[in-house]
Design an enzyme around this catalytic site. Structure first.
Site, short mmCIF file in Angstrom:
data_model
loop_
_atom_site.label_atom_id
_atom_site.label_comp_id
_atom_site.label_asym_id
_atom_site.label_seq_id
_atom_site.Cartn_x
_atom_site.Cartn_y
_atom_site.Cartn_z
N ALA A 115 0.84 -1.21 0.00
CA ALA A 115 0.00 0.00 0.00
C ALA A 115 0.87 1.26 0.00
O ALA A 115 1.94 1.26 0.59
CB ALA A 115 -0.90 0.00 1.24
N LYS A 119 3.67 1.19 -6.66
CA LYS A 119 4.64 0.27 -7.29
C LYS A 119 3.94 -0.99 -7.80
O LYS A 119 4.34 -1.55 -8.80
CB LYS A 119 5.79 -0.05 -6.34
CG LYS A 119 6.64 1.18 -6.05
CD LYS A 119 7.86 0.88 -5.25
CE LYS A 119 8.49 2.15 -4.69
NZ LYS A 119 7.68 2.80 -3.61
N CYS A 236 13.12 4.40 2.09
CA CYS A 236 13.30 5.84 1.82
C CYS A 236 13.95 6.48 3.04
O CYS A 236 13.55 7.54 3.47
CB CYS A 236 11.97 6.50 1.46
SG CYS A 236 10.73 6.45 2.75
C1 SAM Z 1 6.99 2.17 1.97
S1 SAM Z 1 5.36 1.65 2.18
C2 SAM Z 1 5.04 0.80 0.67
C3 SAM Z 1 4.74 1.74 -0.47
C4 SAM Z 1 4.22 0.99 -1.71
N1 SAM Z 1 5.16 -0.03 -2.12
C5 SAM Z 1 3.94 1.91 -2.87
O1 SAM Z 1 4.82 2.09 -3.72
O2 SAM Z 1 2.84 2.45 -2.95
C6 SAM Z 1 5.54 0.30 3.28
C7 SAM Z 1 4.24 -0.46 3.55
O3 SAM Z 1 4.57 -1.60 4.36
C8 SAM Z 1 3.49 -1.84 5.21
N2 SAM Z 1 3.91 -2.72 6.32
C9 SAM Z 1 4.12 -2.40 7.62
N3 SAM Z 1 4.43 -3.51 8.32
C10 SAM Z 1 4.44 -4.55 7.45
C11 SAM Z 1 4.67 -5.95 7.57
N4 SAM Z 1 4.95 -6.51 8.75
N5 SAM Z 1 4.56 -6.71 6.47
C12 SAM Z 1 4.27 -6.16 5.25
N6 SAM Z 1 4.04 -4.83 5.08
C13 SAM Z 1 4.13 -4.04 6.17
C14 SAM Z 1 3.07 -0.45 5.63
O4 SAM Z 1 1.75 -0.46 6.16
C15 SAM Z 1 3.21 0.32 4.33
O5 SAM Z 1 2.00 0.34 3.63
#
Ligand code: SAM
Length: 312
Positions: A115, A119, A236
Protein backbone atom coordinates in the site's frame (compact mmCIF):
# COMPACT_ATOMS: atom_id res chain seq x y z
CA UNK A 1 23.41 22.58 11.89
CA UNK A 2 19.76 23.51 11.71
CA UNK A 3 17.37 23.64 14.65
CA UNK A 4 14.64 22.55 12.27
CA UNK A 5 15.38 18.82 12.47
CA UNK A 6 16.10 16.51 15.44
CA UNK A 7 19.65 17.13 16.63
CA UNK A 8 20.49 13.40 16.96
CA UNK A 9 19.37 12.94 13.37
CA UNK A 10 21.57 15.79 12.16
CA UNK A 11 24.57 14.27 13.93
CA UNK A 12 24.01 10.85 12.43
CA UNK A 13 23.46 12.27 8.95
CA UNK A 14 26.77 14.13 8.99
CA UNK A 15 28.48 10.70 9.14
CA UNK A 16 26.27 9.16 6.43
CA UNK A 17 26.12 11.99 3.91
CA UNK A 18 28.90 14.45 4.83
CA UNK A 19 28.28 16.83 1.92
CA UNK A 20 24.58 17.20 1.97
CA UNK A 21 22.84 19.19 -0.77
CA UNK A 22 21.58 22.61 0.46
CA UNK A 23 17.96 21.87 -0.51
CA UNK A 24 17.93 18.39 1.05
CA UNK A 25 15.05 18.91 3.49
CA UNK A 26 13.10 21.53 1.51
CA UNK A 27 9.91 20.77 -0.42
CA UNK A 28 10.62 19.83 -4.05
CA UNK A 29 9.69 22.50 -6.59
CA UNK A 30 8.57 19.86 -9.10
CA UNK A 31 6.38 16.77 -9.20
CA UNK A 32 6.89 13.52 -11.09
CA UNK A 33 3.96 11.65 -12.60
CA UNK A 34 4.02 8.15 -13.98
CA UNK A 35 2.05 7.73 -17.20
CA UNK A 36 -0.07 4.65 -16.66
CA UNK A 37 0.50 2.70 -19.87
CA UNK A 38 -2.17 0.20 -18.82
CA UNK A 39 -4.65 2.94 -19.74
CA UNK A 40 -2.94 5.34 -22.15
CA UNK A 41 0.12 5.32 -24.42
CA UNK A 42 3.03 7.59 -23.56
CA UNK A 43 2.53 9.44 -26.84
CA UNK A 44 -1.15 10.18 -26.18
CA UNK A 45 -0.44 11.16 -22.58
CA UNK A 46 2.19 13.67 -23.69
CA UNK A 47 -0.34 14.98 -26.21
CA UNK A 48 -2.84 15.53 -23.36
CA UNK A 49 -0.27 17.69 -21.56
CA UNK A 50 0.53 19.68 -24.69
CA UNK A 51 -3.19 20.31 -25.34
CA UNK A 52 -3.36 21.87 -21.88
CA UNK A 53 -0.18 23.90 -22.52
CA UNK A 54 1.53 22.09 -19.65
CA UNK A 55 5.32 22.17 -19.91
CA UNK A 56 7.06 18.96 -18.86
CA UNK A 57 10.47 17.31 -18.77
CA UNK A 58 11.14 13.72 -19.79
CA UNK A 59 13.43 11.37 -17.83
CA UNK A 60 16.32 9.55 -19.55
CA UNK A 61 16.04 6.34 -17.56
CA UNK A 62 12.24 6.10 -17.49
CA UNK A 63 10.21 6.59 -20.69
CA UNK A 64 6.87 6.76 -18.85
CA UNK A 65 7.80 9.50 -16.35
CA UNK A 66 7.17 13.22 -16.72
CA UNK A 67 8.28 16.02 -14.41
CA UNK A 68 6.21 19.20 -14.12
CA UNK A 69 6.28 22.35 -11.97
CA UNK A 70 4.05 22.72 -8.93
CA UNK A 71 1.35 24.81 -10.65
CA UNK A 72 1.09 22.32 -13.51
CA UNK A 73 0.98 19.47 -10.97
CA UNK A 74 -2.03 21.10 -9.28
CA UNK A 75 -3.77 21.31 -12.66
CA UNK A 76 -3.07 17.62 -13.36
CA UNK A 77 -4.27 16.60 -9.88
CA UNK A 78 -7.53 18.48 -10.50
CA UNK A 79 -8.10 16.87 -13.88
CA UNK A 80 -9.54 13.58 -15.09
CA UNK A 81 -5.96 12.54 -15.96
CA UNK A 82 -5.52 11.57 -12.30
CA UNK A 83 -9.17 10.76 -11.53
CA UNK A 84 -9.28 8.28 -14.41
CA UNK A 85 -5.94 6.70 -13.50
CA UNK A 86 -4.06 7.84 -16.60
CA UNK A 87 -1.43 9.69 -14.54
CA UNK A 88 -0.19 8.59 -11.11
CA UNK A 89 1.87 10.89 -8.85
CA UNK A 90 4.99 8.95 -7.91
CA UNK A 91 8.36 10.34 -6.81
CA UNK A 92 11.11 9.89 -9.37
CA UNK A 93 13.27 7.91 -6.91
CA UNK A 94 10.30 5.69 -6.14
CA UNK A 95 10.12 4.56 -9.79
CA UNK A 96 13.56 2.96 -9.52
CA UNK A 97 12.85 -0.22 -7.47
CA UNK A 98 10.47 -1.61 -10.11
CA UNK A 99 12.86 -0.68 -12.92
CA UNK A 100 15.56 -2.63 -11.06
CA UNK A 101 13.14 -5.50 -10.36
CA UNK A 102 12.42 -5.79 -14.11
CA UNK A 103 9.19 -7.84 -13.91
CA UNK A 104 8.06 -9.42 -17.21
CA UNK A 105 4.65 -10.62 -18.46
CA UNK A 106 5.49 -14.29 -17.89
CA UNK A 107 6.57 -13.82 -14.26
CA UNK A 108 5.01 -14.62 -10.88
CA UNK A 109 5.55 -11.46 -8.86
CA UNK A 110 4.99 -10.58 -5.20
CA UNK A 111 4.81 -7.04 -3.81
CA UNK A 112 5.17 -7.81 -0.11
CA UNK A 113 4.54 -4.33 1.38
CA UNK A 114 2.21 -2.88 -1.20
CA UNK A 115 0.00 0.00 0.00
CA UNK A 116 -0.88 2.50 -1.30
CA UNK A 117 -0.07 0.60 -4.49
CA UNK A 118 1.96 2.88 -6.75
CA UNK A 119 4.64 0.27 -7.29
CA UNK A 120 2.13 -2.60 -7.64
CA UNK A 121 0.52 -0.71 -10.47
CA UNK A 122 3.93 0.08 -12.00
CA UNK A 123 4.81 -3.64 -11.81
CA UNK A 124 1.54 -4.48 -13.62
CA UNK A 125 2.51 -2.00 -16.33
CA UNK A 126 5.81 -3.82 -16.90
CA UNK A 127 3.88 -7.10 -17.04
CA UNK A 128 1.16 -5.77 -19.40
CA UNK A 129 -1.28 -7.01 -16.76
CA UNK A 130 -0.28 -10.59 -17.58
CA UNK A 131 1.48 -13.24 -15.47
CA UNK A 132 0.61 -13.45 -11.79
CA UNK A 133 0.83 -10.49 -9.42
CA UNK A 134 0.23 -10.59 -5.66
CA UNK A 135 -0.02 -7.40 -3.59
CA UNK A 136 0.20 -7.82 0.17
CA UNK A 137 -0.50 -5.16 2.81
CA UNK A 138 -1.16 -6.06 6.46
CA UNK A 139 -2.65 -2.74 7.64
CA UNK A 140 -6.39 -3.04 7.02
CA UNK A 141 -7.07 0.68 6.36
CA UNK A 142 -4.18 0.79 3.91
CA UNK A 143 -5.52 -2.27 2.11
CA UNK A 144 -8.62 -0.24 1.20
CA UNK A 145 -6.43 2.45 -0.31
CA UNK A 146 -4.42 -0.23 -2.15
CA UNK A 147 -7.57 -1.75 -3.65
CA UNK A 148 -8.79 1.68 -4.72
CA UNK A 149 -5.46 2.49 -6.46
CA UNK A 150 -5.47 -0.89 -8.20
CA UNK A 151 -9.03 -0.29 -9.39
CA UNK A 152 -8.42 3.25 -10.65
CA UNK A 153 -5.21 2.29 -12.44
CA UNK A 154 -6.73 -0.84 -13.99
CA UNK A 155 -4.18 -3.10 -12.27
CA UNK A 156 -4.87 -6.83 -12.15
CA UNK A 157 -3.50 -8.21 -8.89
CA UNK A 158 -4.57 -10.54 -6.09
CA UNK A 159 -4.60 -8.74 -2.73
CA UNK A 160 -3.80 -10.29 0.65
CA UNK A 161 -3.51 -8.77 4.09
CA UNK A 162 -0.98 -10.55 6.30
CA UNK A 163 2.24 -9.64 8.07
CA UNK A 164 4.88 -9.96 5.34
CA UNK A 165 7.07 -11.99 7.73
CA UNK A 166 4.38 -14.68 7.72
CA UNK A 167 3.24 -14.49 4.08
CA UNK A 168 3.18 -17.98 2.56
CA UNK A 169 3.16 -18.90 -1.11
CA UNK A 170 -0.59 -19.00 -1.91
CA UNK A 171 -0.36 -21.50 -4.74
CA UNK A 172 1.88 -23.96 -2.93
CA UNK A 173 4.03 -24.45 -6.00
CA UNK A 174 7.31 -23.01 -7.19
CA UNK A 175 8.28 -19.61 -5.93
CA UNK A 176 8.03 -16.04 -7.12
CA UNK A 177 10.30 -14.92 -9.97
CA UNK A 178 10.33 -11.37 -8.66
CA UNK A 179 9.70 -10.03 -5.15
CA UNK A 180 9.60 -6.41 -4.10
CA UNK A 181 10.19 -5.55 -0.44
CA UNK A 182 9.48 -1.80 -0.35
CA UNK A 183 9.90 -1.87 3.39
CA UNK A 184 8.21 0.17 6.09
CA UNK A 185 10.97 2.45 7.40
CA UNK A 186 11.75 5.57 9.40
CA UNK A 187 11.23 7.67 6.22
CA UNK A 188 14.16 10.04 6.87
CA UNK A 189 14.32 10.83 3.14
CA UNK A 190 10.93 12.52 3.44
CA UNK A 191 11.74 14.84 6.37
CA UNK A 192 11.04 18.53 5.82
CA UNK A 193 13.03 21.09 7.81
CA UNK A 194 10.77 23.13 10.09
CA UNK A 195 7.83 20.71 9.68
CA UNK A 196 7.84 18.68 12.89
CA UNK A 197 4.98 16.49 11.67
CA UNK A 198 7.33 15.00 9.07
CA UNK A 199 9.68 13.64 11.77
CA UNK A 200 7.35 13.37 14.78
CA UNK A 201 7.81 9.58 15.09
CA UNK A 202 11.56 9.57 14.54
CA UNK A 203 13.90 8.18 17.22
CA UNK A 204 16.93 5.88 17.29
CA UNK A 205 14.73 3.36 19.09
CA UNK A 206 12.23 3.45 16.21
CA UNK A 207 15.09 2.85 13.78
CA UNK A 208 16.08 -0.29 15.69
CA UNK A 209 12.46 -1.52 15.72
CA UNK A 210 12.21 -0.96 11.98
CA UNK A 211 15.50 -2.73 11.37
CA UNK A 212 14.24 -5.79 13.25
CA UNK A 213 11.05 -5.91 11.19
CA UNK A 214 12.89 -5.34 7.89
CA UNK A 215 15.23 -8.28 8.58
CA UNK A 216 12.21 -10.54 9.10
CA UNK A 217 10.57 -9.31 5.88
CA UNK A 218 13.70 -9.81 3.80
CA UNK A 219 14.35 -13.27 5.21
CA UNK A 220 10.80 -14.44 4.54
CA UNK A 221 10.91 -12.95 1.04
CA UNK A 222 14.06 -14.96 0.29
CA UNK A 223 12.23 -18.16 1.23
CA UNK A 224 9.46 -17.32 -1.26
CA UNK A 225 11.85 -16.72 -4.15
CA UNK A 226 12.04 -19.17 -7.08
CA UNK A 227 15.47 -20.47 -8.11
CA UNK A 228 17.13 -17.74 -10.16
CA UNK A 229 14.57 -15.18 -8.97
CA UNK A 230 15.26 -11.55 -8.07
CA UNK A 231 14.39 -9.75 -4.88
CA UNK A 232 14.57 -5.97 -4.56
CA UNK A 233 14.79 -4.32 -1.14
CA UNK A 234 14.12 -0.59 -0.85
CA UNK A 235 13.70 2.06 1.82
CA UNK A 236 13.30 5.84 1.82
CA UNK A 237 15.59 6.33 4.77
CA UNK A 238 19.24 7.16 5.45
CA UNK A 239 19.71 5.05 8.61
CA UNK A 240 22.41 2.36 8.04
CA UNK A 241 20.62 0.11 10.56
CA UNK A 242 17.70 -0.10 8.08
CA UNK A 243 19.86 -0.43 4.98
CA UNK A 244 23.38 -1.89 5.03
CA UNK A 245 22.90 -3.57 8.43
CA UNK A 246 19.75 -5.36 7.20
CA UNK A 247 21.62 -6.67 4.15
CA UNK A 248 24.71 -7.66 6.17
CA UNK A 249 22.53 -9.61 8.63
CA UNK A 250 20.61 -11.20 5.77
CA UNK A 251 23.73 -12.33 3.88
CA UNK A 252 25.11 -13.95 7.02
CA UNK A 253 21.78 -15.50 7.99
CA UNK A 254 21.35 -17.09 4.54
CA UNK A 255 24.89 -18.40 4.70
CA UNK A 256 26.00 -17.93 1.08
CA UNK A 257 22.68 -18.99 -0.48
CA UNK A 258 21.86 -15.40 -1.37
CA UNK A 259 24.06 -12.79 -2.97
CA UNK A 260 23.82 -9.20 -4.09
CA UNK A 261 23.76 -8.12 -7.71
CA UNK A 262 25.68 -4.87 -8.36
CA UNK A 263 23.31 -2.06 -9.31
CA UNK A 264 23.91 0.00 -12.41
CA UNK A 265 21.63 3.04 -12.60
CA UNK A 266 22.57 5.23 -15.57
CA UNK A 267 21.45 8.83 -15.18
CA UNK A 268 20.91 8.51 -11.41
CA UNK A 269 23.19 10.25 -8.91
CA UNK A 270 24.25 7.97 -6.07
CA UNK A 271 26.66 8.18 -3.13
CA UNK A 272 28.61 5.34 -1.48
CA UNK A 273 27.04 2.79 0.82
CA UNK A 274 28.68 2.30 4.21
CA UNK A 275 30.78 -0.71 5.23
CA UNK A 276 31.19 0.52 8.78
CA UNK A 277 28.83 2.30 11.16
CA UNK A 278 29.18 3.08 14.86
CA UNK A 279 31.74 0.32 15.48
CA UNK A 280 30.06 -2.34 13.30
CA UNK A 281 31.51 -3.48 9.99
CA UNK A 282 29.44 -4.90 7.18
CA UNK A 283 29.95 -7.47 4.40
CA UNK A 284 31.66 -5.60 1.50
CA UNK A 285 28.88 -6.88 -0.79
CA UNK A 286 26.62 -4.16 0.64
CA UNK A 287 28.54 -1.74 -1.60
CA UNK A 288 26.60 -3.29 -4.51
CA UNK A 289 23.43 -1.56 -3.26
CA UNK A 290 22.71 2.05 -4.20
CA UNK A 291 22.15 5.08 -2.03
CA UNK A 292 20.27 7.60 -4.18
CA UNK A 293 21.56 11.12 -3.69
CA UNK A 294 18.70 13.47 -2.94
CA UNK A 295 18.54 16.44 -5.31
CA UNK A 296 15.98 18.86 -6.70
CA UNK A 297 14.19 15.96 -8.46
CA UNK A 298 14.70 12.99 -6.12
CA UNK A 299 14.37 12.21 -2.43
CA UNK A 300 16.93 10.09 -0.54
CA UNK A 301 16.42 6.38 -1.25
CA UNK A 302 18.18 3.03 -0.79
CA UNK A 303 17.86 0.10 -3.22
CA UNK A 304 19.43 -3.35 -3.21
CA UNK A 305 19.07 -6.22 -5.66
CA UNK A 306 19.46 -9.71 -4.25
CA UNK A 307 19.27 -13.15 -5.79
CA UNK A 308 19.83 -16.78 -4.93
CA UNK A 309 22.71 -18.86 -6.19
CA UNK A 310 20.76 -20.09 -9.26
CA UNK A 311 20.69 -16.59 -10.77
CA UNK A 312 22.58 -16.27 -14.08
C1 SAM B 1 6.99 2.17 1.97
S1 SAM B 1 5.36 1.65 2.18
C2 SAM B 1 5.04 0.80 0.67
C3 SAM B 1 4.74 1.74 -0.47
C4 SAM B 1 4.22 0.99 -1.71
N1 SAM B 1 5.16 -0.03 -2.12
C5 SAM B 1 3.94 1.91 -2.87
O1 SAM B 1 4.82 2.09 -3.72
O2 SAM B 1 2.84 2.45 -2.95
C6 SAM B 1 5.54 0.30 3.28
C7 SAM B 1 4.24 -0.46 3.55
O3 SAM B 1 4.57 -1.60 4.36
C8 SAM B 1 3.49 -1.84 5.21
N2 SAM B 1 3.91 -2.72 6.32
C9 SAM B 1 4.12 -2.40 7.62
N3 SAM B 1 4.43 -3.51 8.32
C10 SAM B 1 4.44 -4.55 7.45
C11 SAM B 1 4.67 -5.95 7.57
N4 SAM B 1 4.95 -6.51 8.75
N5 SAM B 1 4.56 -6.71 6.47
C12 SAM B 1 4.27 -6.16 5.25
N6 SAM B 1 4.04 -4.83 5.08
C13 SAM B 1 4.13 -4.04 6.17
C14 SAM B 1 3.07 -0.45 5.63
O4 SAM B 1 1.75 -0.46 6.16
C15 SAM B 1 3.21 0.32 4.33
O5 SAM B 1 2.00 0.34 3.63
Amino acid sequence: MSANLPEDFELRLSDILPQRPATLFSPRSCQTFRINTLKISVERALGCLSERNIAFDRVDFCPYAVIVGKAAAAEIFDSELVDDGLFYAQGLESLLPVIVLDPRPEHRVLDLCAAPGGKTSQIAMHMNNQGTLWANEPVRQRTYKLKSVLRITGTRAAVSSVDGRRFRNPEHQGGFDRILVDAPCSCEGRFLAGEPKSFAYWSVRKIKEMSHKQKGLLLNASRLLAPGGVLVYATCTFAPEENEEVLDWFLRKTDGRMRMVPLVLPGVRTYPCLTTWQGASYDPQVMDAARILPDERMEGFFIAKVTNSDYK
